[in-house]
Write a protein that holds these residues in place. Sequence first.
Motif, mmCIF file in Angstrom:
data_model
loop_
_atom_site.group_PDB
_atom_site.id
_atom_site.type_symbol
_atom_site.label_atom_id
_atom_site.label_comp_id
_atom_site.label_asym_id
_atom_site.label_seq_id
_atom_site.Cartn_x
_atom_site.Cartn_y
_atom_site.Cartn_z
ATOM 1 N N ASP A 148 1.919 5.955 -0.334
ATOM 2 C CA ASP A 148 0.804 6.941 0.956
ATOM 3 C C ASP A 148 -0.323 6.795 -0.264
ATOM 4 O O ASP A 148 -0.937 8.099 0.557
ATOM 5 C CB ASP A 148 2.239 7.616 1.194
ATOM 6 C CG ASP A 148 3.478 7.049 2.129
ATOM 7 O OD1 ASP A 148 2.693 6.514 3.299
ATOM 8 O OD2 ASP A 148 4.267 7.743 2.133
ATOM 9 N N ASP A 149 0.394 7.263 -0.675
ATOM 10 C CA ASP A 149 -1.160 8.320 -2.364
ATOM 11 C C ASP A 149 -2.367 7.603 -2.435
ATOM 12 O O ASP A 149 -2.676 8.027 -2.901
ATOM 13 C CB ASP A 149 -0.078 8.675 -3.255
ATOM 14 C CG ASP A 149 0.010 7.581 -4.425
ATOM 15 O OD1 ASP A 149 0.295 6.142 -3.722
ATOM 16 O OD2 ASP A 149 0.490 7.354 -6.023
ATOM 17 N N GLY A 150 -2.006 6.656 -1.756
ATOM 18 C CA GLY A 150 -3.711 5.230 -1.603
ATOM 19 C C GLY A 150 -3.816 4.629 -3.329
ATOM 20 O O GLY A 150 -4.432 3.650 -2.870
ATOM 21 N N SER A 151 -2.221 4.629 -3.919
ATOM 22 C CA SER A 151 -2.548 3.712 -5.039
ATOM 23 C C SER A 151 -2.089 2.202 -4.509
ATOM 24 O O SER A 151 -1.812 1.771 -2.838
ATOM 25 C CB SER A 151 -1.045 3.786 -5.985
ATOM 26 O OG SER A 151 -0.261 4.150 -5.854
ATOM 27 N N LYS A 152 -1.648 1.230 -4.974
ATOM 28 C CA LYS A 152 -1.331 -0.483 -4.341
ATOM 29 C C LYS A 152 -1.518 -1.337 -5.022
ATOM 30 O O LYS A 152 -1.334 -1.552 -6.481
ATOM 31 C CB LYS A 152 -2.492 -1.519 -3.541
ATOM 32 C CG LYS A 152 -3.704 -1.253 -4.129
ATOM 33 C CD LYS A 152 -4.564 -1.795 -3.169
ATOM 34 C CE LYS A 152 -6.228 -1.940 -3.893
ATOM 35 N NZ LYS A 152 -7.488 -2.657 -3.115
ATOM 36 N N TYR A 182 -2.873 -0.520 -8.473
ATOM 37 C CA TYR A 182 -4.460 0.111 -8.276
ATOM 38 C C TYR A 182 -3.966 1.406 -8.821
ATOM 39 O O TYR A 182 -2.634 1.618 -7.966
ATOM 40 C CB TYR A 182 -5.105 -0.303 -7.681
ATOM 41 C CG TYR A 182 -5.424 -2.046 -7.244
ATOM 42 C CD1 TYR A 182 -7.240 -1.531 -8.410
ATOM 43 C CD2 TYR A 182 -5.262 -2.811 -6.907
ATOM 44 C CE1 TYR A 182 -7.843 -2.465 -8.003
ATOM 45 C CE2 TYR A 182 -6.004 -3.919 -7.304
ATOM 46 C CZ TYR A 182 -7.329 -3.270 -8.287
ATOM 47 O OH TYR A 182 -7.910 -4.946 -8.161
ATOM 48 N N ASN A 183 -3.959 2.716 -9.612
ATOM 49 C CA ASN A 183 -3.848 4.091 -9.025
ATOM 50 C C ASN A 183 -5.001 4.540 -8.284
ATOM 51 O O ASN A 183 -5.525 3.864 -7.884
ATOM 52 C CB ASN A 183 -3.934 4.742 -10.647
ATOM 53 C CG ASN A 183 -5.190 4.641 -10.941
ATOM 54 O OD1 ASN A 183 -6.288 4.151 -10.132
ATOM 55 N ND2 ASN A 183 -5.518 5.010 -12.380
ATOM 56 N N THR A 184 -4.968 5.889 -7.303
ATOM 57 C CA THR A 184 -5.903 6.121 -6.286
ATOM 58 C C THR A 184 -6.778 6.158 -6.962
ATOM 59 O O THR A 184 -7.458 6.370 -5.963
ATOM 60 C CB THR A 184 -5.280 8.171 -6.160
ATOM 61 O OG1 THR A 184 -5.419 8.447 -7.522
ATOM 62 C CG2 THR A 184 -3.506 7.700 -5.730
ATOM 63 N N ASN A 185 -7.561 6.138 -8.245
ATOM 64 C CA ASN A 185 -8.594 6.219 -8.931
ATOM 65 C C ASN A 185 -9.412 4.895 -8.688
ATOM 66 O O ASN A 185 -11.097 4.582 -8.736
ATOM 67 C CB ASN A 185 -9.159 6.491 -9.856
ATOM 68 C CG ASN A 185 -8.841 6.746 -10.918
ATOM 69 O OD1 ASN A 185 -8.410 5.197 -11.052
ATOM 70 N ND2 ASN A 185 -8.971 7.284 -12.272
ATOM 71 N N GLN A 214 1.311 -1.448 0.040
ATOM 72 C CA GLN A 214 -0.172 0.355 -0.279
ATOM 73 C C GLN A 214 0.744 1.325 0.199
ATOM 74 O O GLN A 214 1.976 1.293 0.827
ATOM 75 C CB GLN A 214 -1.141 -0.120 1.057
ATOM 76 C CG GLN A 214 -2.182 1.097 0.995
ATOM 77 C CD GLN A 214 -2.668 0.534 0.502
ATOM 78 O OE1 GLN A 214 -3.445 -0.144 0.326
ATOM 79 N NE2 GLN A 214 -3.500 1.735 -0.321
#
Length: 124
Positions: free
Chosen positions: A21-25, A51-54, A19
């Motif tokens: 810090d920007d929310g991507s994983k 996965y990107n942040t959206n 995971q």
Amino acid sequence: MKIEGTFSIQDWQESIQKQFDDGSKLSSAEIKQNYSGQIDGHSEVYYLMDYNTNGDACFCGIEYLYGTINDKECRLKLKHDGQFKNGVASSKFVVVNATPIKSLIGKTGHFESTESGQADYFIS
């Protein structure tokens, strides 16, 4: 030889590997699917997904497919390069191994998800 039909997801087990810090994983998944149409059988798929942040993702993986094509027993290994965007999964793939139908090696295909964990597949 054109091959087409539908597959449906029977089981999806996904694990987050990292995971950010920007929310991507980064995650991995093991999927079990049933095939119908010109291929009648089942498969095991192993994906690595970024996965990107959206929530959209790109993925790659290997699929092991066991079944029959035109009443002939076969095993296929597919190498996937796909994406998940706006709720739709799609992938381009190549047949990297086929037993005993060696003429399928190198053939390309694609799928695009429809509804309820199903997708239409095409190999040519």
